[in-house]
Design an enzyme around this catalytic site. Structure first.
Site, PDB file in Angstrom:
ATOM      1  CG  ASP A   1      40.838  29.861  41.632  1.00 17.20           C
ATOM      2  OD1 ASP A   1      39.880  29.836  42.135  1.00 17.20           O
ATOM      3  OD2 ASP A   1      41.966  30.322  41.777  1.00 17.20           O
TER       4      ASP A   1
ATOM      5  CG  ASN B   1      36.782  39.466  41.807  1.00 16.56           C
ATOM      6  OD1 ASN B   1      36.455  40.155  40.906  1.00 16.56           O
ATOM      7  ND2 ASN B   1      37.262  38.392  41.775  1.00 16.56           N
TER       8      ASN B   1
ATOM      9  CB  CYS C   1      42.750  64.550  55.474  1.00 14.83           C
ATOM     10  SG  CYS C   1      40.867  64.541  55.746  1.00 14.83           S
TER      11      CYS C   1
END
Length: 649
Positions: free
Chosen positions: A52, A134, A190
């Protein structure tokens, strides 16, 4: 009394001995990882190693049961191993001579570090348990275990939901990558910058404003504007002025407050008025209203205690202004290396800053509802609250799968290649609402591999792109490394190497190829119908890629360098400002659960393949402990057999 008498009576003497002598690898030391360490130690496992790279944060203490306040800032794997070691039951009369000594060994590092954690390292273990957070790390462990033929027990949780599955190549069951992970919704830049319509838009904007002010490189923020650009910026001059003040010694507090007020006026008044004058919002359902000068002045002159403000109440706009002033003033008093460059939802100052700036923007654009700090924190990380009990249940189910695997090893007399787990282990779901049969935990058969999985079935991968525009550098970065998860790819075309990475690679020999388009590479280049061989010795993985050239792409939002892998839609590679989704560990054809086990929360942001998590931060951590085993050697540069050229319509 024998403290393991209950387990011995349940599983038998031979099985208990197998438990005590087996060597287990746990990857991930967060919420599920803590529960696994507890279960493993109390079940009698004596040899466990943990990988880890994270350290303990104060927010972990309410659910990661092995950690206490004095452990904050320490590596999770180190503390977890120390606590679990002391939990292993002592045997009557001391340890037996025929049992190994209790050893819980921590590796504080990144599992994606190929120099430390490779196939020979994995082959030391009877099995591997995953408690990761992940995509990249999951891919890495999945591929290592497949290459090493070591069983992998996966788990994931989302609130009340959880799942456990087993991956084992010789057993012909689905691997982690047999199922394509879903990509999360992308919010165009945007929209974030100019036309927000939802709270998540303004919160992302607030996070980018934080980066614009506090990151060492202001250009990393999507809000950055070039001061020397064709169109003058309304706020960058104030940004640069404030950044300079922040890092000066003995900065005057009055100057900080005055500059913050100047910046907020530029962002929430001048910039908004500029957009209104340009007619940007003529067709908008709601027309933004610039913040009043009175609100700004009152907020900047406020003397209320911002640090102790309620986290569950909605702050007034004036209080939001005061919060921004307080956060920036606090940052100015801190050493530069103590101010986080990028937003972290667990950092109080960063979270207050983002909550305040996003609510001010929501107020300007008439976006409801405004957010409390608590709710903004949930959106900022897209958090599904953790249920510690779900972690405990799934960890327990993982250990039960371990028992099944170890019992099968006894029957097969430790012949790893002879293991067949597809009928022994199960895919297990932990659900919130009971089934018609009254079950909250359901089990089903492990799925067979996806025949099109390039990882466990070595399937040929169809790839569509523009070979006249894609450079080799882009191909490596966007397709092989980011999309397909290669660590050290070597590319072979027509029997010749055109790119090589890893131990013994000659970077200078192939570097001139990086800037060439694919069609202009040596050996005739990569053309329509070309078949590439891609090899990664660090993962013991070799695939073939069949290339289809396409120069016309349909759709209004096509990237500069679009590509299609398999039958997926054109892949959108978002800029660095975008953040990422992290898919679940589920195998093929099963409902997936997304999880960030490190904090027991789901972090679902923007784009799956940006999910670097551990890997991106790995170089900031202390390196893992040395491993004696050597990584596999790279393949020899020999001629390949003739490859059949396949054209795809």
């Amino acid at each position: 009394m024998n403290p393991l008498a209950g387990i011995e009576a349940t599983v038998g003497k031979d099985m208990l001995h197998k438990i005590q002598t087996s060597k287990i690898l746990l990857v991930g030391g967060g919420g599920i990882g803590c529960e696994l360490l507890k279960d493993l130690s109390l079940s009698g496992f004596r040899r466990v190693e943990v990988i880890d790279l994270d350290t303990i944060d104060i927010s972990n203490l309410n659910r990661q049961l092995l950690f206490r306040s004095q452990h904050v800032g320490m590596p999770k794997c180190t503390v977890g191993c120390q606590v679990a070691h002391d939990m292993v039951p002592e045997l009557e009369g001391g340890d037996s001579d025929n049992l190994p000594k209790v050893m819980y060994k921590a590796h504080h590092g990144n599992v994606c570090d190929a120099s430390k954690f490779h196939v020979p390292f994995i082959q030391q273990f009877n099995l591997v348990l995953n408690a990761l957070d992940n995509v990249e790390a999951r891919r890495r462990v999945n591929r290592l275990c497949l290459a090493a033929s070591v069983p992998l027990v996966e788990a994931g949780t989302t609130g009340y939901l959880g799942q456990v599955t087993v991956i084992h190549k010789p057993s012909q069951v689905a691997c982690y990558e047999c199922k394509t992970q879903e990509t999360q919704k992308v919010y165009p830049i945007c929209t974030i910058r100019s036309t927000p319509s939802m709270p998540v838009h303004t919160i992302v904007w607030g996070k980018e404003l934080y980066k614009l002010l506090f990151h060492s490189k202001e250009g990393e923020s999507m809000l950055y504007e070039d001061l020397e650009g064709e169109e003058p910026s309304t706020y960058m001059e104030s940004v640069m002025k404030l950044r300079k003040l922040l890092w000066e010694e003995d900065t005057d507090t009055k100057a900080i407050k005055a500059t913050v007020e100047e910046l907020l006026r530029a962002l929430y008044v001048t910039e908004i008025q500029k957009q209104l004058d340009m007619g940007r919002y003529k067709a908008a359902k709601k027309t933004p209203t610039p913040l009043s000068n009175d609100t700004l002045q009152k907020g900047c002159s406020s003397t209320e205690d911002c640090a102790s403000a309620s986290t569950t109440n909605i702050w007034s706009t004036e209080h939001c202004v005061a919060q921004v002033v307080d956060c920036v003033s606090m940052a100015a008093k801190m050493p530069r290396n103590e101010v986080l460059e990028s937003f972290d939802k667990d950092d109080d100052m960063a979270m207050r800053f983002v909550t305040a700036t996003s609510n001010m923007r929501s107020h300007v654009f008439g976006i409801d509802p405004l957010q409390s700090l608590y709710s903004a924190k949930g959106i900022a990380g897209n958090i599904i609250p953790a249920i510690a009990t779900t972690n405990a249940i799934c960890a327990g189910l993982q250990v039960l799968q371990c028992f099944k695997i170890l019992r099968e090893e006894i029957l097969k007399e430790d012949n790893r290649e002879g293991l067949d787990l597809k009928d022994i282990c199960k895919y297990i779901n932990c659900i919130r609402n009971k089934t018609r049969n009254g079950l909250y935990i359901t089990a089903s058969q492990l799925e067979p591999p996806n025949p099109n999985c390039f990882v466990c079935k070595n399937a040929n991968i169809p790839l569509t792109l523009n070979v006249d525009e894609f450079t080799l550098e882009l191909f490596l970065k966007l397709v092989l490394k980011k999309r397909l998860g290669f660590e050290e790819p070597t590319i072979i075309l027509g029997g010749d190497f055109i790119w090589e990475e890893g131990d013994g690679a000659d970077a200078e020999e192939y570097e001139p190829n990086l800037k060439k388009t694919l069609s202009k590479l040596p050996c005739g280049g990569i053309q329509h119908g070309s078949v590439l061989e891609v090899d990664d010795a660090s993962q013991n993985l070799t695939i073939q890629v069949t290339v289809t050239h396409q120069d016309v792409w349909e759709g209004d939002e096509v990237d500069d360098n679009p590509f299609i892998v398999g039958d997926a839609p054109p892949h959108r590679h978002e800029p660095p400002e975008k953040e990422s989704a992290e898919p679940a560990p589920a195998a093929a054809a099963k409902p997936t659960v997304e999880e960030d086990d490190d904090d027991d929360d789901i972090i679902v942001m923007i784009d799956e393949d940006e999910a670097k998590g551990s890997a991106e931060n790995g170089d900031k951590k202390r390196p893992a402990q040395d491993v004696e085993a050597e990584p596999p050697a790279k393949r020899t540069k020999t001629s390949l057999k003739k490859i059949e050229v396949i054209e795809i319509d």
